[in-house]
Design a protein around this motif. Sequence first.
Motif, PDB file in Angstrom:
ATOM      1  N   GLY A 172      -0.676 -10.446 -25.802  1.00 35.60           N
ATOM      2  CA  GLY A 172      -0.648  -8.988 -25.870  1.00 35.60           C
ATOM      3  C   GLY A 172      -0.606  -8.296 -24.518  1.00 35.60           C
ATOM      4  O   GLY A 172      -0.881  -7.103 -24.430  1.00 35.60           O
ATOM      5  N   ALA A 173      -0.254  -9.017 -23.468  1.00 36.94           N
ATOM      6  CA  ALA A 173      -0.164  -8.424 -22.120  1.00 36.94           C
ATOM      7  C   ALA A 173       1.298  -8.148 -21.783  1.00 36.94           C
ATOM      8  O   ALA A 173       2.205  -8.815 -22.282  1.00 36.94           O
ATOM      9  CB  ALA A 173      -0.770  -9.372 -21.083  1.00 36.94           C
ATOM     10  N   GLN A 174       1.517  -7.171 -20.901  1.00 33.41           N
ATOM     11  CA  GLN A 174       2.882  -6.835 -20.497  1.00 33.41           C
ATOM     12  C   GLN A 174       3.479  -7.941 -19.629  1.00 33.41           C
ATOM     13  O   GLN A 174       2.766  -8.709 -18.997  1.00 33.41           O
ATOM     14  CB  GLN A 174       2.894  -5.518 -19.735  1.00 33.41           C
ATOM     15  N   ALA A 175       4.784  -7.994 -19.604  1.00 34.50           N
ATOM     16  CA  ALA A 175       5.491  -8.970 -18.773  1.00 34.50           C
ATOM     17  C   ALA A 175       5.289  -8.628 -17.300  1.00 34.50           C
ATOM     18  O   ALA A 175       5.060  -7.471 -16.939  1.00 34.50           O
ATOM     19  CB  ALA A 175       6.982  -8.961 -19.105  1.00 34.50           C
ATOM     20  N   LYS A 197      -3.786  -6.269 -16.210  1.00 35.53           N
ATOM     21  CA  LYS A 197      -3.428  -5.320 -15.153  1.00 35.53           C
ATOM     22  C   LYS A 197      -2.254  -5.803 -14.303  1.00 35.53           C
ATOM     23  O   LYS A 197      -1.671  -5.034 -13.550  1.00 35.53           O
ATOM     24  CB  LYS A 197      -4.635  -5.038 -14.258  1.00 35.53           C
ATOM     25  N   ALA A 198      -1.898  -7.065 -14.422  1.00 37.28           N
ATOM     26  CA  ALA A 198      -0.840  -7.632 -13.574  1.00 37.28           C
ATOM     27  C   ALA A 198       0.528  -7.070 -13.939  1.00 37.28           C
ATOM     28  O   ALA A 198       0.857  -6.908 -15.121  1.00 37.28           O
ATOM     29  CB  ALA A 198      -0.833  -9.152 -13.690  1.00 37.28           C
ATOM     30  N   LEU A 208       0.095 -19.720  -7.278  1.00 38.63           N
ATOM     31  CA  LEU A 208       0.531 -18.589  -8.084  1.00 38.63           C
ATOM     32  C   LEU A 208      -0.389 -17.420  -7.777  1.00 38.63           C
ATOM     33  O   LEU A 208      -1.615 -17.601  -7.723  1.00 38.63           O
ATOM     34  CB  LEU A 208       0.452 -18.932  -9.573  1.00 38.63           C
ATOM     35  N   VAL A 209       0.172 -16.244  -7.532  1.00 37.46           N
ATOM     36  CA  VAL A 209      -0.629 -15.048  -7.314  1.00 37.46           C
ATOM     37  C   VAL A 209      -0.176 -13.954  -8.271  1.00 37.46           C
ATOM     38  O   VAL A 209       1.010 -13.825  -8.570  1.00 37.46           O
ATOM     39  CB  VAL A 209      -0.580 -14.545  -5.851  1.00 37.46           C
ATOM     40  N   MET A 210      -1.136 -13.203  -8.765  1.00 36.90           N
ATOM     41  CA  MET A 210      -0.857 -12.081  -9.661  1.00 36.90           C
ATOM     42  C   MET A 210      -1.423 -10.818  -9.035  1.00 36.90           C
ATOM     43  O   MET A 210      -2.497 -10.839  -8.412  1.00 36.90           O
ATOM     44  CB  MET A 210      -1.504 -12.310 -11.029  1.00 36.90           C
TER      45      MET A 210
END
Length: 160
Positions: free
Chosen positions: A53-56, A136-137, A156-158
């Motif tokens: 349910g998170a945005q791309a 929030k990413a 990996l960084v977000m």
Amino acid sequence: MNRVFLLIAAAVLTVVAACTPSTESGGSYRIRNDDKVQLRMLDSVNALRQAAGAQAVQLNAELTAAAATHSRDMSVQNRPWHFGSDGSSPLDRVARAGYSGTLLGENISETYENEQQTLTAWLEKPATRAVILDPKAVNMGFSWFQEPNGKIWWTLVMAN
């Protein structure tokens, strides 16, 4: 919920592997098609985020540069940790790379695995899974460094 999430993760991670076994370097994996590894990771991360349910998120050049720098530096230090050989933190590296947003988290790995196996390992731990699925990413950086002996260092960084 975790079972459903892991089943979705397993389905997503069945994409063609970016690494192939090689008899060079003692049979370790050698990254092939490295120009496609980041896009496959982005697609996998976004499929997992969508299922949660998170945005791309989108790949960001500055964040990817910070990830590449740290992957190489972990190899130089021969240890997986979040601090650079110069004492830099993930926040320092992202700022140095010119990113003006807010770093939300960094995942690292020291493995002979391909990117799908690395992502699967990160999903198994609550702290690293939370970085990948942080609602929030909006931006992601992802890179690796492979040593001549085949050992791979992933970062990996977000951020938002």
